[in-house]
Design a protein around this motif. Structure first.
Motif, PDB file in Angstrom:
ATOM      1  N   PRO A  77      16.104 -28.528 -17.668  1.00 22.78           N
ATOM      2  CA  PRO A  77      14.660 -28.656 -17.447  1.00 22.78           C
ATOM      3  C   PRO A  77      13.884 -27.652 -18.293  1.00 22.78           C
ATOM      4  CG  PRO A  77      15.843 -28.484 -15.357  1.00 22.78           C
ATOM      5  CD  PRO A  77      16.833 -28.207 -16.448  1.00 22.78           C
ATOM      6  N   ALA A  78      12.638 -27.974 -18.572  1.00 15.99           N
ATOM      7  CA  ALA A  78      11.800 -27.089 -19.402  1.00 15.99           C
ATOM      8  C   ALA A  78      11.751 -25.679 -18.841  1.00 15.99           C
ATOM      9  CB  ALA A  78      10.398 -27.677 -19.525  1.00 15.99           C
ATOM     10  N   ASP A  79      11.756 -25.539 -17.521  1.00 16.70           N
ATOM     11  CA  ASP A  79      11.705 -24.213 -16.892  1.00 16.70           C
ATOM     12  C   ASP A  79      13.087 -23.747 -16.431  1.00 16.70           C
ATOM     13  OD1 ASP A  79      12.071 -25.958 -14.764  1.00 16.70           O
ATOM     14  OD2 ASP A  79      10.730 -24.857 -13.423  1.00 16.70           O
ATOM     15  N   GLY A  80      14.141 -24.376 -16.958  1.00 14.13           N
ATOM     16  CA  GLY A  80      15.499 -24.089 -16.519  1.00 14.13           C
ATOM     17  C   GLY A  80      15.903 -22.632 -16.650  1.00 14.13           C
ATOM     18  N   LEU A  81      15.598 -22.023 -17.774  1.00 11.63           N
ATOM     19  CA  LEU A  81      15.978 -20.621 -17.953  1.00 11.63           C
ATOM     20  C   LEU A  81      15.225 -19.730 -16.972  1.00 11.63           C
ATOM     21  CD1 LEU A  81      16.250 -20.389 -21.838  1.00 11.63           C
ATOM     22  CD2 LEU A  81      18.097 -20.538 -20.156  1.00 11.63           C
ATOM     23  N   ASP A  82      13.946 -20.028 -16.743  1.00 12.92           N
ATOM     24  CA  ASP A  82      13.178 -19.253 -15.758  1.00 12.92           C
ATOM     25  C   ASP A  82      13.777 -19.413 -14.366  1.00 12.92           C
ATOM     26  OD1 ASP A  82      11.387 -18.226 -17.631  1.00 12.92           O
ATOM     27  OD2 ASP A  82      10.007 -19.918 -17.398  1.00 12.92           O
ATOM     28  N   GLN A  83      14.225 -20.622 -14.043  1.00  7.80           N
ATOM     29  CA  GLN A  83      14.878 -20.836 -12.749  1.00  7.80           C
ATOM     30  C   GLN A  83      16.136 -19.980 -12.644  1.00  7.80           C
ATOM     31  OE1 GLN A  83      15.496 -24.863 -11.259  1.00  7.80           O
ATOM     32  NE2 GLN A  83      14.010 -25.615 -12.785  1.00  7.80           N
ATOM     33  N   LEU A  84      16.947 -19.979 -13.693  1.00 10.72           N
ATOM     34  CA  LEU A  84      18.212 -19.244 -13.656  1.00 10.72           C
ATOM     35  C   LEU A  84      18.018 -17.737 -13.610  1.00 10.72           C
ATOM     36  CD1 LEU A  84      20.400 -21.339 -16.111  1.00 10.72           C
ATOM     37  CD2 LEU A  84      20.442 -21.335 -13.613  1.00 10.72           C
ATOM     38  N   ARG A  85      16.945 -17.249 -14.162  1.00  7.83           N
ATOM     39  CA  ARG A  85      16.692 -15.799 -14.151  1.00  7.83           C
ATOM     40  C   ARG A  85      16.481 -15.259 -12.738  1.00  7.83           C
ATOM     41  NH1 ARG A  85      13.746 -17.226 -19.046  1.00  7.83           N
ATOM     42  NH2 ARG A  85      14.871 -16.314 -20.799  1.00  7.83           N
ATOM     43  N   LYS A  86      16.233 -16.115 -11.782  1.00  7.37           N
ATOM     44  CA  LYS A  86      16.035 -15.702 -10.395  1.00  7.37           C
ATOM     45  C   LYS A  86      17.355 -15.467  -9.662  1.00  7.37           C
ATOM     46  CE  LYS A  86      11.722 -18.267 -10.207  1.00  7.37           C
ATOM     47  NZ  LYS A  86      11.013 -19.414  -9.652  1.00  7.37           N
ATOM     48  N   PHE A  87      18.460 -15.796 -10.316  1.00  3.49           N
ATOM     49  CA  PHE A  87      19.777 -15.670  -9.693  1.00  3.49           C
ATOM     50  C   PHE A  87      20.511 -14.445 -10.227  1.00  3.49           C
ATOM     51  CE2 PHE A  87      18.684 -20.140  -9.417  1.00  3.49           C
ATOM     52  CZ  PHE A  87      18.984 -20.420  -8.092  1.00  3.49           C
ATOM     53  N   ASP A  88      21.459 -13.976  -9.420  1.00  5.55           N
ATOM     54  CA  ASP A  88      22.308 -12.868  -9.848  1.00  5.55           C
ATOM     55  C   ASP A  88      23.406 -13.349 -10.796  1.00  5.55           C
ATOM     56  OD1 ASP A  88      21.063 -10.833  -8.165  1.00  5.55           O
ATOM     57  OD2 ASP A  88      21.948 -11.949  -6.488  1.00  5.55           O
ATOM     58  N   ALA A  89      23.815 -14.596 -10.626  1.00  2.15           N
ATOM     59  CA  ALA A  89      24.899 -15.137 -11.449  1.00  2.15           C
ATOM     60  C   ALA A  89      24.791 -16.658 -11.482  1.00  2.15           C
ATOM     61  CB  ALA A  89      26.257 -14.725 -10.885  1.00  2.15           C
ATOM     62  N   VAL A  90      25.463 -17.231 -12.481  1.00  2.00           N
ATOM     63  CA  VAL A  90      25.517 -18.683 -12.634  1.00  2.00           C
ATOM     64  C   VAL A  90      26.979 -19.087 -12.711  1.00  2.00           C
ATOM     65  CG1 VAL A  90      24.912 -20.652 -14.084  1.00  2.00           C
ATOM     66  CG2 VAL A  90      23.335 -18.710 -13.908  1.00  2.00           C
ATOM     67  N   LEU A  91      27.367 -20.034 -11.871  1.00  2.00           N
ATOM     68  CA  LEU A  91      28.700 -20.610 -11.924  1.00  2.00           C
ATOM     69  C   LEU A  91      28.557 -21.973 -12.582  1.00  2.00           C
ATOM     70  CD1 LEU A  91      31.701 -20.706 -11.172  1.00  2.00           C
ATOM     71  CD2 LEU A  91      31.007 -21.616  -8.955  1.00  2.00           C
ATOM     72  N   LEU A  92      29.123 -22.112 -13.757  1.00  2.00           N
ATOM     73  CA  LEU A  92      28.988 -23.346 -14.545  1.00  2.00           C
ATOM     74  C   LEU A  92      30.339 -24.023 -14.683  1.00  2.00           C
ATOM     75  CD1 LEU A  92      27.333 -25.244 -16.400  1.00  2.00           C
ATOM     76  CD2 LEU A  92      27.796 -23.654 -18.266  1.00  2.00           C
ATOM     77  N   GLY A  93      30.398 -25.266 -14.210  1.00  2.00           N
ATOM     78  CA  GLY A  93      31.627 -26.057 -14.339  1.00  2.00           C
ATOM     79  C   GLY A  93      31.745 -26.646 -15.735  1.00  2.00           C
ATOM     80  N   ALA A  94      32.634 -27.605 -15.881  1.00  2.00           N
ATOM     81  CA  ALA A  94      32.864 -28.252 -17.166  1.00  2.00           C
ATOM     82  C   ALA A  94      31.652 -29.080 -17.574  1.00  2.00           C
ATOM     83  CB  ALA A  94      34.092 -29.146 -17.085  1.00  2.00           C
ATOM     84  N   VAL A  95      31.380 -29.113 -18.874  1.00  2.00           N
ATOM     85  CA  VAL A  95      30.246 -29.869 -19.413  1.00  2.00           C
ATOM     86  C   VAL A  95      30.777 -30.907 -20.392  1.00  2.00           C
ATOM     87  CG1 VAL A  95      28.154 -29.713 -20.795  1.00  2.00           C
ATOM     88  CG2 VAL A  95      28.679 -27.915 -19.149  1.00  2.00           C
ATOM     89  N   GLY A  96      30.304 -32.135 -20.243  1.00  2.00           N
ATOM     90  CA  GLY A  96      30.699 -33.227 -21.122  1.00  2.00           C
ATOM     91  C   GLY A  96      30.772 -34.510 -20.326  1.00  2.00           C
ATOM     92  N   HIS A  97      30.119 -35.532 -20.802  1.00  2.00           N
ATOM     93  CA  HIS A  97      30.032 -36.802 -20.080  1.00  2.00           C
ATOM     94  C   HIS A  97      30.403 -37.926 -21.042  1.00  2.00           C
ATOM     95  CE1 HIS A  97      28.272 -40.147 -17.854  1.00  2.00           C
ATOM     96  NE2 HIS A  97      28.108 -39.345 -16.815  1.00  2.00           N
ATOM     97  N   PRO A  98      31.234 -38.881 -20.611  1.00  2.00           N
ATOM     98  CA  PRO A  98      31.680 -39.926 -21.535  1.00  2.00           C
ATOM     99  C   PRO A  98      30.553 -40.816 -22.067  1.00  2.00           C
ATOM    100  CG  PRO A  98      32.388 -40.421 -19.290  1.00  2.00           C
ATOM    101  CD  PRO A  98      31.829 -39.040 -19.277  1.00  2.00           C
ATOM    102  N   ASP A  99      29.428 -40.869 -21.363  1.00  2.00           N
ATOM    103  CA  ASP A  99      28.318 -41.713 -21.802  1.00  2.00           C
ATOM    104  C   ASP A  99      27.240 -40.960 -22.575  1.00  2.00           C
ATOM    105  OD1 ASP A  99      29.509 -43.945 -20.623  1.00  2.00           O
ATOM    106  OD2 ASP A  99      28.580 -43.503 -18.680  1.00  2.00           O
ATOM    107  N   VAL A 100      27.502 -39.685 -22.846  1.00  3.02           N
ATOM    108  CA  VAL A 100      26.555 -38.865 -23.612  1.00  3.02           C
ATOM    109  C   VAL A 100      27.247 -38.460 -24.908  1.00  3.02           C
ATOM    110  CG1 VAL A 100      25.200 -36.747 -23.657  1.00  3.02           C
ATOM    111  CG2 VAL A 100      25.433 -38.011 -21.510  1.00  3.02           C
ATOM    112  N   GLN A 101      26.565 -38.659 -26.008  1.00  8.10           N
ATOM    113  CA  GLN A 101      27.129 -38.323 -27.318  1.00  8.10           C
ATOM    114  C   GLN A 101      27.627 -36.879 -27.326  1.00  8.10           C
ATOM    115  OE1 GLN A 101      24.361 -38.863 -30.526  1.00  8.10           O
ATOM    116  NE2 GLN A 101      25.781 -38.098 -32.058  1.00  8.10           N
TER     117      GLN A 101
END
Length: 102
Positions: free
Chosen positions: A54-78
């Protein structure tokens, strides 16, 4: 601890869910807890909205102490779109230069 959880795609949500279980178990032993916020950022969201972050995604994440990010990649997205627009934008936008994998 305020923790953002981005499950991602494929096996990512499953892996993130197991990681959350581990954090909760360790928290009980060590006396801390996590306030979790699950974010639906990933391939499915991209296919619905056209935006990986989202356009404000980084601002949203800055409110957290940490980010847990799973795997990224979708078969229908280039290939490369989610990796650049989600993974790299978050990493560079938050000055997180290390990709630590357990």
């Amino acid at each position: 601890m305020k923790l953002a959880v981005i499950g991602g795609d494929g096996i990512g949500p499953e892996v993130a869910a197991e990681a959350v279980k581990v954090l909760e178990a360790v928290g009980k032993l060590e006396g801390f807890s996590c306030d979790l916020t699950h974010l639906d950022w990933g391939g499915d969201r991209y296919l619905k909205t056209g935006e990986a972050l989202p356009a404000d995604g980084l601002d949203q994440l800055r409110k957290f102490d940490a980010v847990l990010l799973g795997a990224v990649g979708h078969p229908d997205v280039q290939p490369g779109i989610l990796e650049r627009k989600l993974l790299l934008d978050v990493r560079f936008g938050l000055d997180q230069y290390i990709n630590l994998r357990p």
